[in-house]
Write an enzyme that holds these catalytic residues in place. Structure first.
Site, mmCIF file in Angstrom:
data_model
loop_
_atom_site.group_PDB
_atom_site.id
_atom_site.type_symbol
_atom_site.label_atom_id
_atom_site.label_comp_id
_atom_site.label_asym_id
_atom_site.label_seq_id
_atom_site.Cartn_x
_atom_site.Cartn_y
_atom_site.Cartn_z
ATOM 1 C CE LYS A 112 21.454 -14.664 5.500
ATOM 2 N NZ LYS A 112 21.325 -13.255 5.174
ATOM 3 N N GLY A 194 12.177 -1.788 12.928
ATOM 4 C CA GLY A 194 12.168 -2.294 11.547
ATOM 5 C C GLY A 194 13.372 -3.133 11.184
ATOM 6 C CE LYS A 212 24.559 -12.682 7.819
ATOM 7 N NZ LYS A 212 24.061 -11.774 8.845
HETATM 8 N N1 LIG Z 1 17.786 -6.430 4.872
HETATM 9 C C1 LIG Z 1 19.092 -6.445 5.093
HETATM 10 O O1 LIG Z 1 19.633 -5.543 5.704
HETATM 11 C C2 LIG Z 1 19.929 -7.572 4.541
HETATM 12 C C3 LIG Z 1 21.293 -7.602 4.771
HETATM 13 C C4 LIG Z 1 22.070 -8.618 4.187
HETATM 14 C C5 LIG Z 1 21.446 -9.582 3.413
HETATM 15 N N2 LIG Z 1 20.089 -9.556 3.252
HETATM 16 C C6 LIG Z 1 19.470 -10.575 2.415
HETATM 17 O O2 LIG Z 1 18.979 -9.916 1.244
HETATM 18 C C7 LIG Z 1 17.840 -10.596 0.776
HETATM 19 C C8 LIG Z 1 16.734 -9.603 0.519
HETATM 20 O O3 LIG Z 1 16.410 -8.949 1.732
HETATM 21 P P1 LIG Z 1 15.236 -7.873 1.767
HETATM 22 O O4 LIG Z 1 15.298 -7.252 3.092
HETATM 23 O O5 LIG Z 1 15.288 -7.030 0.553
HETATM 24 O O6 LIG Z 1 13.961 -8.843 1.666
HETATM 25 P P2 LIG Z 1 12.513 -8.501 1.145
HETATM 26 O O7 LIG Z 1 12.230 -7.050 1.323
HETATM 27 O O8 LIG Z 1 11.594 -9.515 1.731
HETATM 28 O O9 LIG Z 1 12.589 -8.756 -0.452
HETATM 29 C C9 LIG Z 1 12.629 -10.032 -1.023
HETATM 30 C C10 LIG Z 1 12.283 -9.888 -2.480
HETATM 31 O O10 LIG Z 1 12.378 -11.152 -3.119
HETATM 32 C C11 LIG Z 1 11.271 -11.273 -4.003
HETATM 33 N N3 LIG Z 1 10.974 -12.621 -4.395
HETATM 34 C C12 LIG Z 1 10.384 -13.625 -3.692
HETATM 35 N N4 LIG Z 1 10.245 -14.704 -4.476
HETATM 36 C C13 LIG Z 1 10.729 -14.376 -5.704
HETATM 37 C C14 LIG Z 1 10.845 -15.048 -6.959
HETATM 38 N N5 LIG Z 1 10.435 -16.308 -7.107
HETATM 39 N N6 LIG Z 1 11.373 -14.369 -8.021
HETATM 40 C C15 LIG Z 1 11.798 -13.092 -7.887
HETATM 41 N N7 LIG Z 1 11.708 -12.411 -6.731
HETATM 42 C C16 LIG Z 1 11.196 -13.055 -5.659
HETATM 43 C C17 LIG Z 1 10.137 -10.624 -3.253
HETATM 44 O O11 LIG Z 1 9.097 -10.342 -4.168
HETATM 45 P P3 LIG Z 1 7.628 -9.865 -3.677
HETATM 46 O O12 LIG Z 1 7.843 -8.458 -3.186
HETATM 47 O O13 LIG Z 1 6.813 -9.927 -4.909
HETATM 48 O O14 LIG Z 1 7.241 -10.824 -2.604
HETATM 49 C C18 LIG Z 1 10.848 -9.382 -2.737
HETATM 50 O O15 LIG Z 1 10.886 -8.410 -3.752
HETATM 51 C C19 LIG Z 1 17.477 -11.642 1.835
HETATM 52 O O16 LIG Z 1 17.925 -12.886 1.384
HETATM 53 C C20 LIG Z 1 18.249 -11.217 3.064
HETATM 54 O O17 LIG Z 1 18.619 -12.311 3.867
HETATM 55 C C21 LIG Z 1 19.336 -8.568 3.776
#
Ligand SMILES: NC(=O)c1ccc[n+]([C@@H]2O[C@H](COP(=O)([O-])OP(=O)(O)OC[C@H]3O[C@@H](n4cnc5c(N)ncnc54)[C@H](OP(=O)(O)O)[C@@H]3O)[C@@H](O)[C@H]2O)c1
Length: 335
Positions: A112, A194, A212
């Site tokens: 977001k 989690g 949002k």
């Molecule tokens: N989880 C949900 O159910 C959900 C639902 C809707 C939206 N979202 C959104 O989706 C996004 C991802 O969520 P998530 O749960 O997957 O988070 P996450 O597990 O923390 O994953 C974030 C990823 O971004 C990477 N990252 C950080 N800095 C970066 C950079 N400079 N270049 C490339 N990659 C980079 C991290 O890499 P490293 O692993 O190397 O740190 C990690 O792989 C968030 O913005 C969240 O708000 C999540």
């Protein structure tokens, strides 16, 4: 052929990659195109294969394969961005999205931060280069918000939007109301399950809901709201006395992002609202989300969803992907 790169390879990025790969036969059958996942990257590692990565290769990333140049050099036609959300800075996703849109590459955005921080700039970049910018994953994901307003209610004047847009705060409030447990206990339960962050303030203080709402307002309703235009309150200060009083009156409290458009003015904010049992929003429990849109010509429309994460968000992003593929197929034949 269509080449895809994913920047941000945590829970959502990985779920999106796996779902994309598992649906390749669908894309060939329906759109007549081969889809290849050519690049994925996290903050300091990634993978590249011009012939397309397979699911069994995604577990071990290689150091240094990351960054804007890495993604641009992959030759991807479409960027899927799934990095951390940081609306105060735009987050790491901002640079990736900017780069893709400037080069005329379509972008599917799940985080977001960039959309809140630099939405106007990104919309301009997309318009300027002809790239498509799709944002369902960032606007409550599996709950249809953008498509509901953009397509199902097309042509109507939106008068009001009310959304239970944050699953974590809804779960906490529901647990406190229905099971009588305190905020801290409910939070510990959600963290153990989690689905609440170690630092839950973005969710519990209403900022995620506000982000949002703002994305919906600015990307679909043509508004130009900033975070400072919204009054934002969360659920962290709800007292047992308030919960008891609402229960005694038969009311269900929900954390709601709302937007009212009246005589050219806009009122937008996030806070607790209470609903009687006759209102569908009173029945949105647990980790579910919902949106109610009131329009001049179609009256009230309510949509609810309860999807399992991160699959549901991955599926929302790939819905955007199919919108892009079908639009592009109509524009010009894909090879
Ligand atoms: N989880 C949900 O159910 C959900 C639902 C809707 C939206 N979202 C959104 O989706 C996004 C991802 O969520 P998530 O749960 O997957 O988070 P996450 O597990 O923390 O994953 C974030 C990823 O971004 C990477 N990252 C950080 N800095 C970066 C950079 N400079 N270049 C490339 N990659 C980079 C991290 O890499 P490293 O692993 O190397 O740190 C990690 O792989 C968030 O913005 C969240 O708000 C999540």
């Amino acid at each position: 052929m269509l080449k895809i790169a994913i920047a941000g390879f945590g829970g959502v990025g990985r779920a999106t990659a796996n779902l994309l790969l598992s649906r390749r036969h669908r894309y060939r059958r329906i759109y007549g195109t081969d889809v290849r996942l050519v690049a994925v990257c996290g903050s300091n590692s990634g993978l590249y294969d011009a012939n397309g990565l397979e699911a069994d290769r995604l577990n071990t990333l290689e150091p240094a394969l990351t960054g804007l140049d890495f993604v641009a050099a992959s030759g991807a036609d479409i960027l899927i961005e799934a990095g951390p959300s940081d609306f105060r800075t735009g987050g790491p996703g901002l640079a990736y999205i900017r780069s893709a849109l400037s080069d005329g590459r379509d972008a599917i955005v799940i985080s977001k931060g960039a959309l809140v921080h630099s939405g106007r700039e990104l919309r301009r970049l997309a318009t300027g280069s002809g790239a498509m910018l799709k944002i369902s994953g960032a606007a409550a994901a599996a709950l249809p918000t953008i498509d509901l307003l953009d397509q199902s209610l097309l042509g109507c004047n939106v008068l009001k939007v009310e959304g239970i847009l944050n699953a974590t705060s809804n779960y906490l409030l529901d647990a406190m109301t229905m099971r009588g447990i305190g905020f801290e206990d409910a939070l510990q339960e959600a963290q153990a399950g989690g689905f609440a962050e170690a630092d839950p303030r973005n969710d519990t203080e209403g900022w995620d809901t506000a982000a949002k709402l703002l994305i919906i307002a600015n990307f679909v309703l043509g508004l130009e709201l900033a975070m400072d235009d919204l009054s934002v309150e969360g659920i962290q200060s709800v007292t047992p006395r308030e919960l008891k009083a609402w229960a005694a009156d038969g009311l269900a409290p929900k954390l709601v992002g709302s937007l009212v458009l009246e005589k050219g003015a806009v009122r937008a904010g996030v806070g607790i609202r209470t609903y009687p049992p006759s209102d569908p929003l009173a029945h949105v429990g647990g980790k579910s989300k919902a949106i109610r849109v009131t329009t001049d010509a179609m009256g009230e429309t309510v949509s609810m969803s309860h999807g399992t994460e991160p699959l549901a968000t991955a599926a929302a992003a790939l819905k955007d992907f199919e919108h892009i593929v079908s639009t592009r197929s109509a524009d010009r034949p894909l090879s």
